[in-house]
Design an enzyme around this catalytic site. Structure first.
Site, PDB file in Angstrom:
ATOM      1  N   ALA A   7       0.843  -1.196   0.000  1.00  0.00           N
ATOM      2  CA  ALA A   7       0.000   0.000   0.000  1.00  0.00           C
ATOM      3  C   ALA A   7       0.877   1.245   0.000  1.00  0.00           C
ATOM      4  CB  ALA A   7      -0.931   0.010   1.208  1.00  0.00           C
ATOM      5  N   ASP A   8       0.331   2.320  -0.551  1.00  0.00           N
ATOM      6  CA  ASP A   8       1.054   3.584  -0.543  1.00  0.00           C
ATOM      7  C   ASP A   8       0.044   4.715  -0.421  1.00  0.00           C
ATOM      8  OD1 ASP A   8       3.697   4.944  -0.809  1.00  0.00           O
ATOM      9  OD2 ASP A   8       2.655   5.920  -2.469  1.00  0.00           O
ATOM     10  N   THR A   9       0.422   5.730   0.336  1.00  0.00           N
ATOM     11  CA  THR A   9      -0.451   6.876   0.565  1.00  0.00           C
ATOM     12  C   THR A   9       0.276   8.156   0.193  1.00  0.00           C
ATOM     13  OG1 THR A   9      -1.596   5.752   2.386  1.00  0.00           O
ATOM     14  CG2 THR A   9      -1.803   8.137   2.288  1.00  0.00           C
TER      15      THR A   9
END
Length: 200
Positions: A77-79
Site C-alpha cells: 500500500a502507498d499513501t
C-alpha cells in the site's frame, strides 16, 4: 461476508496499517521491503501511488519466494497527500514540514491511497481518493504540532488519527484510507483473490 484468504503478508512495517488489518480480522505477517518511491518525471499522482503500491507488493512476493516462506498473498500500500497536482511527501526537516502544513491550512487536499495484492504472477490494485479539508491553522499551532514529533515520517506532515484530527473540518471519502489502508477496497481485493482458481 465472503470467505477471504486466512492469512497474508503485509509488505510494510506501518503500525497503522497493521492495526487496520486487525480491525478487518485478517491474519497477517509483516515483512520489510525497500522500493524507490521517487516520482517519475511528469508522473501524475494517481499513477504514482498505484505504481509504488504495486512495487511494494511485487517486492514482497519476491522476498517471500527468496526466503522460502509459505506462499500467501502480499499486500502493498502507498499513501500520498496531494495539493493541486503536487505530491507532498514526507517532511525532510522542520522547515519543510511547516511549509507543507501551512500550504494545507484552510484548504482542501486529496489523500490518495492505493492497495495492491501480489499472488504469484498476478496483481490486483485499487485506488481510493479522499477529500480532506483543513480549517485555518495559526502559525503558532503549526509549530506546536511539529514539536510533538507526530509529523515526522508522515505523508503531508500529519497523522489524521493523531493530534492532527483537530485540523480536519471536513472529510469526504474513506477515513481508513487517510490513515493508510482503505478497508473497503482491501476487502474487495481479498474476495477477488479468494475467487481466483489457482488460489488455495
Amino acid at each position: 461476508m465472503s470467505t477471504k484468504p486466512s492469512a497474508i503478508y503485509l509488505a510494510s512495517q506501518s503500525p497503522r496499517r497493521a492495526e487496520l488489518l486487525r480491525q478487518m480480522d485478517v491474519g497477517f505477517e509483516q515483512i520489510s521491503v525497500d522500493v524507490d518511491e521517487t516520482p517519475a518525471d511528469n508522473e501524475v499522482p494517481e499513477s504514482y501511488v498505484v505504481r509504488v503500491a504495486g512495487d511494494k507488493a511485487r517486492a514482497g512476493w519476491q522476498f517471500v519466494e527468496q526466503q522460502g516462506f509459505k506462499p500467501m498473498p502480499v499486500l502493498g500500500a502507498d499513501t500520498a497527500v496531494v495539493l493541486g497536482h503536487e505530491i507532498m511527501g514526507k517532511p525532510r526537516d522542520r522547515t519543510h514540514g511547516l511549509t507543507m502544513l501551512s500550504a494545507l491550512s484552510g484548504r482542501t487536499h486529496q489523500v490518495m491511497t492505493a492497495v495492491c495484492f501480489q499472488w504469484q504472477r498476478r496483481q490486483w490494485c485499487l485506488l481510493n481518493t479522499t477529500q480532506v479539508t483543513f480549517r485555518a491553522i495559526s502559525p503558532t499551532e503549526l509549530q506546536q504540532y511539529w514539536d510533538t514529533g507526530e509529523p515526522i515520517g508522515k505523508a503531508g506532515a500529519y497523522a489524521i488519527q493523531g493530534r492532527a484530527g483537530v485540523f480536519v473540518e471536513h472529510l469526504k471519502g474513506s477515513y481508513s484510507a487517510v490513515v493508510g489502508l482503505p478497508l473497503l477496497e482491501t476487502h474487495q481485493l481479498l474476495n477477488e483473490i479468494n475467487q481466483t482458481p489457482d488460489y488455495e
